[in-house]
Design an enzyme around this catalytic site. Structure first.
Site, short mmCIF file in Angstrom:
data_model
loop_
_atom_site.label_atom_id
_atom_site.label_comp_id
_atom_site.label_asym_id
_atom_site.label_seq_id
_atom_site.Cartn_x
_atom_site.Cartn_y
_atom_site.Cartn_z
N LEU A 25 98.83 10.23 34.26
CA LEU A 25 99.28 11.50 34.83
C LEU A 25 98.76 12.70 34.06
O LEU A 25 99.36 13.78 34.09
CB LEU A 25 100.82 11.52 34.86
N GLY A 83 101.43 12.48 30.80
CA GLY A 83 101.55 11.16 30.21
C GLY A 83 101.14 10.05 31.16
O GLY A 83 100.18 10.18 31.92
N ALA A 129 86.06 11.69 29.31
CA ALA A 129 86.14 10.26 28.97
C ALA A 129 87.54 9.82 28.56
O ALA A 129 87.71 8.70 28.07
CB ALA A 129 85.15 9.94 27.85
N ALA A 130 88.53 10.67 28.75
CA ALA A 130 89.89 10.32 28.32
C ALA A 130 90.39 9.05 28.99
O ALA A 130 91.00 8.19 28.34
CB ALA A 130 90.83 11.48 28.60
N GLY A 131 90.13 8.91 30.29
CA GLY A 131 90.56 7.72 30.99
C GLY A 131 89.88 6.46 30.49
O GLY A 131 90.50 5.38 30.43
N ASN A 140 81.09 3.47 28.61
CA ASN A 140 82.08 4.19 27.82
C ASN A 140 83.21 3.27 27.37
O ASN A 140 83.65 3.31 26.21
CB ASN A 140 82.69 5.34 28.64
#
Length: 306
Positions: free
Chosen positions: A220, A224, A249-251, A52
């Protein structure tokens, strides 16, 4: 730096990490232990934190080589084809006899998720070859996570440090990290759970991270991110508000964009703001690799530091 400026051709990212087939199902709520919940949508997409982040780096504007392992099964064939089609250099992607890594992912209507990962071939990715180490040394930034043996991550990080390549460690999933690996890290990216695992501390974790590494980002979620440096810099970067569909998959989008921006020469505070925009752009679609944003998507949500 202007976020819409051309990407320097020399920006090279090496990602050492996992590749999984993600089996994703959505439902109104996540099931509790012993509970069966009737789901709705179902997809199978390429994933794994390493793959990813490699795809995300390319979409964010970098050139990227991915070092990892896939199985000799049908999932492995599909994984290689999809990662390569995304523009990632898979010349160092190993094939290991047996099963590929698989992630079973459940996503609720509000975007929360629960994930079970079986490592498969990722667990056999050990003993980097000289060609793989040369690839790491040639990069501007090495990005690594903890879904592969920590010994492999450490070997790559030490090679990068010796060559002057910056090391970004996304210490996920939460697990202990040996001191020699932390000593080679230039920038650590963790969420609250991962931070507490590393430091053994709760609310004081942001400051405690800087006892381990010179620079750290604590993500967080909807609150944010916090960025800190040992020289005293401490900045809170607000989240970019969007409608959340799937946060899986945001991280990975955040970490990859952060590495790309830093590799392009941006100030790290600005790089965290750009990474926050990447994370926000990612959560608007279902699925991991298919939701990773392109550079134009990130720029559209990016707000520079005040």
């Amino acid at each position: 730096m202007d976020s819409t400026a051309p990407v320097p051709a020399a920006t090279r990212i090496a990602v050492v990490g996992s590749a999984n087939m993600d089996v994703v199902a959505t439902a109104p709520t996540l099931p509790r232990p012993g509970e069966t919940v009737l789901g709705s949508d179902f997809v199978m997409v390429s994933g794994g934190k390493g793959a990813n982040q490699a795809v995300a780096a390319v979409r964010a504007g970098a050139s990227c080589a991915f070092l990892g392992a896939i199985g000799s099964d049908a999932f492995g064939v599909t994984l290689r084809a999809r990662i390569t089609a995304a523009g990632v250099d898979t010349g160092h992607l190993r094939v290991v006899y047996g099963a590929s890594g698989v992630a079973l992912i459940m996503v609720s209507a509000d975007g929360e998720n629960a994930i079970l990962v079986t490592p498969g071939a990722n667990g056999a990715f050990t003993g980097l070859t000289e060609a793989e180490l040369a690839c790491v040394r040639a990069a501007d930034v090495l990005v690594a996570q903890l879904e592969i043996p920590v010994e492999t991550v450490t070997e790559a990080a030490l090679a990068a440090r010796a060559a002057g390549t910056r090391v970004v460690l996304n210490a996920a999933p939460a697990r202990s990290v040996p001191a020699d690996l932390l000593d080679a890290v230039d920038l650590l990216v963790v969420n609250e759970t991962e931070a507490q695992t590393l430091t053994g501390r709760g609310r004081e974790a942001p400051e405690a991270l800087l006892d381990l590494v010179p620079r750290a980002v604590l993500t967080l979620g909807g609150q944010g991110a916090w960025y800190g440096e040992r020289d005293g810099v401490a900045v809170h970067v607000p989240a970019v508000r969007v409608d959340v569909v799937d946060s899986t998959a945001a991280g990975d989008a955040f970490t990859a964009a952060l590495a790309v921006a830093w590799g392009e020469g941006r100030d790290l505070v600005d790089a965290v703001h750009w990474a926050a925009a990447a994370g926000a752009a990612c959560v608007r679609r279902l699925g991991a690799s298919v939701s990773l944003p392109h550079r134009a998507d990130i720029d559209a949500l990016y707000a520079p530091p005040a």
